[in-house]
Design a protein around this motif. Structure first.
Motif: not given
Lengths: 197, 197
Positions: B61-68, B123-131
């Motif tokens: 959950a924490v990783v997801d938040q920071i990544d976003s 869970p976020s599948q790494s938003s950074c990567l997708q962006a």
DNA sequence: TAGCCGACATACGCGCCGTATGTCAAATTA
DNA sequence: TAATTTGACATACGGCGCGTATGTCGGCTA
């Protein structure tokens, strides 16, 4: 028997490292039990703490060993491909392929940095990193590469290569995406060339 | 008072995540005690296991938040710099600088991959990567970049950027080596251009 | 050969995680 | 509104793994 003390000690250190490579690779650092690990080679935790100080010390020793092996192998492949631009590319490709080995991935790329911190603070100071830095320095001296900071270039190149490997390994069809990774790595690295191919 | 149940639950989830960001950043994942963490916000481990399943769930959950947050911020900076080549460079530089924040480094770059596995399975599948993948795809469509695999390029670029950041952070004089890292990143990324600057 | 030294084994305490069970307030229904 | 249910969270328990302090037995030195 009359075994020398130093001999048996070396043997035990080696046995523990071998067992640790297996355990860390299969279960990951935190899930690997030191009791099980030592018992597998007929020892106890006493031997471990005497030889390596603590669990992290054992990991450091393992990482050091694998890192050295990798650097050696990559450099062999590099020089075989030539002492020029081709050599650097081959070295990078070698790193990508070696990073596909689960043992390397789990221990050196994931748990290593997480537990031991930045590779520059490892006992080996990351032989891999140093090797590519030297290669980059040589190519810069040959005016083949732009006059960038060698350390920075080595970091970026290895970071790209190793992350690419993690991607390849995590994909559904590694053998299919591997060439894409290497091709893109070549393109990327080409940005450092003074005169583009 | 008459608080809604869902309200207090959201509040508690948020409080736990806030505390977790601090604890994980300061002590690292494995050294962070769930007992302490929950006590700091006036709860117990019961709340934690009810909301997040286990310790890893909280980290996720924490990783997801920071990544976003990172992806959002980097994209802002990217579009502000232009929807062309400049935008990609700015995005990369933004990642490097964000990765200097200890919280990001420790949680997202070190413990995250080690505990949760490859970013593509987050869970976020790494938003950074997708962006960055989307940005690369756009630039390839514009013929500004060579027709490489967008996914591969995104992986290599982000890998290079994030590893560069780890290097900068570990160095003795971060503010001095940061420009070197960014300059070298620019040079490297230039390898993807169809017509070099 | 007598004594020492050190590599390793044994024993202990502590902390932490995960789960099973209990509890009480909010939500629901009549 | 009063009885009942639900579920979010607290409490209690068991187990494991690490690190350290202490014990022991074999090689080493004089």
């Amino acid at each position: 028997m009359a075994k020398r003390r130093v001999e048996t000690m070396e043997e035990n250190r080696a046995k523990l490292i071998v067992a640790a490579r297996k355990a860390f690779a299969e279960k990951g650092y935190s899930a690997a039990s030191m009791d099980e690990l030592t018992a597998e080679v007929g020892l106890t935790r006493g031997a471990l703490y005497h030889n390596f100080g603590d669990k992290r010390g054992l990991l450091a020793a393992v990482v050091d060993q694998i890192d050295s092996e990798m650097a050696l192998r990559a450099q062999e492949i590099g020089v075989r491909a030539g002492d020029d631009w081709k050599g650097l590319l081959a070295e990078g490709a070698a790193y990508i392929e070696m990073a596909l080995v689960p043992e390397v991935q789990r221990i050196v790329l994931l748990d290593g940095p997480a537990v031991l911190g930045d590779p520059s603070k490892w006992p080996s100071q990351s032989s891999c990193l140093q090797a590519t830095r030297r290669t980059v320095e040589r190519l810069i001296a040959q005016k083949a590469l732009k006059p960038v900071d060698a350390e920075a270039a080595a970091r970026l190149l290895s970071g790209a290569a190793l992350n690419a490997a993690l991607w390849v390994a995590a994909s559904d069809d590694p053998q299919h995406v591997l060439p894409k990774a290497i091709y893109t790595f070549h393109a990327l690295a080409g940005g450092l060339l003074t005169k583009p191919a």
